[in-house]
Design an enzyme around this catalytic site. Structure first.
Site, PDB file in Angstrom:
ATOM      1  N   LYS A   2       0.859  -1.189   0.000  1.00 50.91           N
ATOM      2  CA  LYS A   2       0.000   0.000   0.000  1.00 50.91           C
ATOM      3  C   LYS A   2       0.892   1.235   0.000  1.00 50.91           C
ATOM      4  O   LYS A   2       1.320   1.705   1.042  1.00 50.91           O
ATOM      5  CB  LYS A   2      -0.908  -0.018   1.229  1.00 50.91           C
ATOM      6  CG  LYS A   2      -2.073   0.940   1.165  1.00 50.91           C
ATOM      7  CD  LYS A   2      -3.183   0.391   0.312  1.00 50.91           C
ATOM      8  CE  LYS A   2      -4.455   1.210   0.454  1.00 50.91           C
ATOM      9  NZ  LYS A   2      -5.543   0.736  -0.386  1.00 50.91           N
ATOM     10  N   SER A 199      -8.739   0.053  -3.840  1.00 49.98           N
ATOM     11  CA  SER A 199      -8.991   0.326  -2.431  1.00 49.98           C
ATOM     12  C   SER A 199     -10.502   0.391  -2.193  1.00 49.98           C
ATOM     13  O   SER A 199     -11.201  -0.582  -2.431  1.00 49.98           O
ATOM     14  CB  SER A 199      -8.288   1.624  -2.010  1.00 49.98           C
ATOM     15  OG  SER A 199      -8.177   1.700  -0.617  1.00 49.98           O
TER      16      SER A 199
END
Length: 399
Positions: A2, A199
């Site tokens: 991430k 996401s």
């Protein structure tokens, strides 16, 4: 993997992020090569060779078969006129052509809902704009649109168009709930992904019956990232201070003037772990993955649509039309039958919505002069930032 915050916390790109991005652009290159090779009748090896020799000038592109002719715009127009000489063509803009190409569905057509969302995901927005556009995907608006489509007995399936890099976890989860609710109530939901469904953009899609992505849709990024900016040292260098009063041990938890304490950092990490566990758990349930399978595709990794198909994060490659075909199939509608694609929420002129919110009255109730004046004032406000909309409530303006 991430990596959204790594530029703020690292001096160099972390190896995991570089590895993930390299895999993504490699997939993009592969899809580009396939597309050019098929369209131009070239071998993929030849296309890769051409790409490696780029940039090219016009003559080189012509010699290599990437283009068919070299010329100016007037020559393009002349060729079009020659090709359509016997047809008596009419020139028109793309917008008008698009409106003419829409064929009204017969009254007996089965209805499929179309819910569209583009941009970051938030809980609410600041209201409509007179120049159109919007503030992204808001959970209050999209969740209501999905709920309305679920409750409408005439709607036999829902197509959810998603183009989003993510955003609020709470907002994403709220929308996810409505998608899961539709599926639980037997109303099929087919997701069509645009440029991005990452996401939170993937979160709101993962409970659907089927997910369709473009080959180069950036998708996945099943993970969570958060933090806060701490400007304590900056204030010290500027010889500035910010005072205040706090009641409660963690009242300053998100304060920018103080760092997390060790206890707060542990609590903050626990909160993120809980969100990640929820995200991966719901993704695994939606895609039918076990713990090992979800671990292999999560961790914040991003995938191209083509690679996402390979690892099971999406079900098919294609665009909105592919999703509509799958929605018809899921609803038991024969392939050749016409359907009525119904937008949820109902499409509204952005200016009319803006006026109604500003003065509390529908645009249709204003006189033509009032409508003209209101339109001028609202557009002026949008372009200049001056709060001229207050004039709409002034009795002198009304006169």
């Amino acid at each position: 993997y991430k990596g959204v915050g790594s530029s703020l916390t690292e001096r160099e790109q972390p190896e995991a992020i570089r590895e993930n991005l390299t895999a993504l652009v490699d997939s993009f290159l592969e899809e580009t090569v396939k597309g050019i090779a098929e369209a131009r009748g070239l071998s993929e090896a030849k296309v890769r060779q051409i790409i490696d020799s780029a940039p090219l000038n016009g003559q080189q592109a012509l010699d290599l078969g990437l283009v068919d002719h070299l010329g100016y715009w007037d020559e393009v127009e002349a060729e079009i006129e020659n090709a359509t000489e016997s047809m008596e063509p009419t020139k028109m803009g793309l917008g008008r052509y698009a409106s003419l190409s829409r064929v009204p569905a017969p009254e007996t057509a089965t209805k499929i809902a179309l819910v569209r969302g583009q941009g970051g995901i938030t809980l609410t927005d600041s209201g409509p704009s007179p120049l159109g556009g919007g503030s992204g995907i808001t959970s209050d608006r999209m969740a209501k649109a999905l709920s309305d489509a679920i409750e409408d007995d005439a709607i036999k399936a829902i197509v959810l168009r998603v183009d989003s890099p993510g955003g609020s976890y709470v907002a994403s989860d709220t929308i996810w709930h409505q998608v899961a609710r539709a599926r639980a109530m037997g109303k099929p939901v087919i997701v069509s992904m645009g440029n991005l469904a990452a996401s939170g953009g993937y979160f709101i899609a993962m409970a659907a019956d089927k997910i369709v992505a473009q080959p180069m849709t950036i998708t996945g990024s099943i993970g969570v990232v958060s933090g806060k900016f701490v400007v304590e040292e900056v204030l010290e260098k500027l010889q500035l201070s910010m005072g205040g009063a706090e009641a409660g041990k963690n009242a300053g938890f998100y304060s920018a003037t103080q760092d997390f304490t060790p206890e707060q950092w542990t609590l903050f990490q626990t909160m993120l772990d809980e969100v990640y566990a929820d995200f991966t758990g719901k993704a695994a349930a939606g895609r039918g993955f076990d713990d090992e399978q979800i671990d292999a595709v999560a961790g914040g990794r991003i995938w191209s649509g083509a690679d996402a198909l390979e690892v099971g994060l999406v079900d098919a490659l294609g665009g909105l039309s592919t999703a509509i075909d799958l929605a018809k199939e899921a609803a038991g509608i024969p392939p050749g039958d016409a359907i009525a694609l119904v937008p949820f929420p109902e499409e509204q002129d952005p200016f009319a919505a803006f006026i109604e919110e500003a003065i509390g009255k529908p645009l249709s109730t204003l006189s033509r002069l009032e409508q003209f004046a209101a339109r001028w004032l609202m557009i002026s406000e949008e372009l200049t930032g001056n709060p001229q909309s207050r004039l709409l409530q002034d009795s002198r303006f009304r006169q």
